[in-house]
Design a protein around this motif. Structure first.
Motif, mmCIF file in Angstrom:
data_model
loop_
_atom_site.group_PDB
_atom_site.id
_atom_site.type_symbol
_atom_site.label_atom_id
_atom_site.label_comp_id
_atom_site.label_asym_id
_atom_site.label_seq_id
_atom_site.Cartn_x
_atom_site.Cartn_y
_atom_site.Cartn_z
ATOM 1 N N MET A 200 0.852 -1.197 0.000
ATOM 2 C CA MET A 200 0.000 0.000 0.000
ATOM 3 C C MET A 200 0.881 1.238 0.000
ATOM 4 N N GLY A 201 1.968 1.187 -0.742
ATOM 5 C CA GLY A 201 2.884 2.309 -0.805
ATOM 6 C C GLY A 201 2.349 3.450 -1.661
ATOM 7 N N PRO A 202 2.971 4.619 -1.550
ATOM 8 C CA PRO A 202 2.499 5.800 -2.299
ATOM 9 C C PRO A 202 2.598 5.653 -3.802
ATOM 10 N N GLU A 203 3.467 4.739 -4.267
ATOM 11 C CA GLU A 203 3.634 4.570 -5.715
ATOM 12 C C GLU A 203 2.617 3.601 -6.292
ATOM 13 N N THR A 204 1.768 2.992 -5.451
ATOM 14 C CA THR A 204 0.790 2.015 -5.937
ATOM 15 C C THR A 204 -0.598 2.326 -5.402
ATOM 16 N N PRO A 205 -1.196 3.436 -5.856
ATOM 17 C CA PRO A 205 -2.556 3.743 -5.396
ATOM 18 C C PRO A 205 -3.609 2.890 -6.092
#
Length: 205
Positions: A200-205
């Motif tokens: 759920m990182g910022p690069e994978t919304p």
């Protein structure tokens, strides 16, 4: 070695990767799915005639549909699903709800505000998508507010993996939206898990 075919920008691929990490299973991932690699080619369609990711391959066994993969992994490894039948059924209820009820309303808003897809620029349709999405999030908020485990059921399960990724998308969308305190607490709890933070990182919304 188990192989996962799919791009990490796909929420359904990340469901599978998160579950694999929670279970401590080794795997290899191959990029498939546009814009990286077209899944509509004969090679891929022979594995999944729908031309969609993810596809999981283990020896001669091929499985598609992310929720089916989650259930298969949980059943095989003996984790991520409650043993008691009623609690297991409730977890599977929420797993199905995520795909059939929670996900569809966000389509226009996500294409407009996250993916920036050309042609998704109608303010009225964005507002309608957000309104319908909010109604579904209200259902999740009520369920989480009434839970006493910190998760959607008796404990962390594959349902929380699926719902967590949907909540991550809700949190990532840049638009004014309703405050949902139980959902926010749930999100933080899932983000505190090593695999949750990874997928759920910022690069994978």
């Amino acid at each position: 070695m188990l192989r996962v075919l799919g791009r990490v920008t796909s929420i359904n691929v990340r469901k599978v990767l998160w579950a694999l990490d929670e279970l401590g299973l080794a795997y290899e991932r191959e990029d498939w799915g546009l814009p990286l690699r077209d899944p509509k080619v004969p090679e891929f369609l022979a594995l999944n005639p729908n031309g969609q990711v993810p596809v999981v391959i283990e020896g001669d066994f091929v499985l598609w549909e992310s929720n089916a993969v989650l259930i298969y992994l949980a059943e095989r490894e003996g984790g991520l699903l409650p043993e008691q039948l009623e609690l297991r059924a409730l977890a599977l209820q929420w797993l199905g709800w995520q795909a059939s009820e929670l996900n569809p309303p966000w389509g226009y808003a996500v294409n407009a505000l996250i993916r920036k897809t050309p042609g998704y620029d109608d303010p009225a349709r964005i507002a309608d998508s957000m309104a319908r999405w909010t109604l579904k999030m209200d259902i999740l908020e009520a369920a989480l507010a009434g839970a006493n485990t910190g998760y959607i059921g008796a404990g962390f399960s594959i349902a929380d993996i699926a719902l967590g990724l949907s909540v991550h998308r809700w949190m990532s969308i840049a638009v004014e939206k309703k405050e949902l305190p139980a959902v926010a607490d749930y999100y933080e709890r899932l983000m505190s898990r090593e695999a949750g933070a990874r997928w759920m990182g910022p690069e994978t919304p």
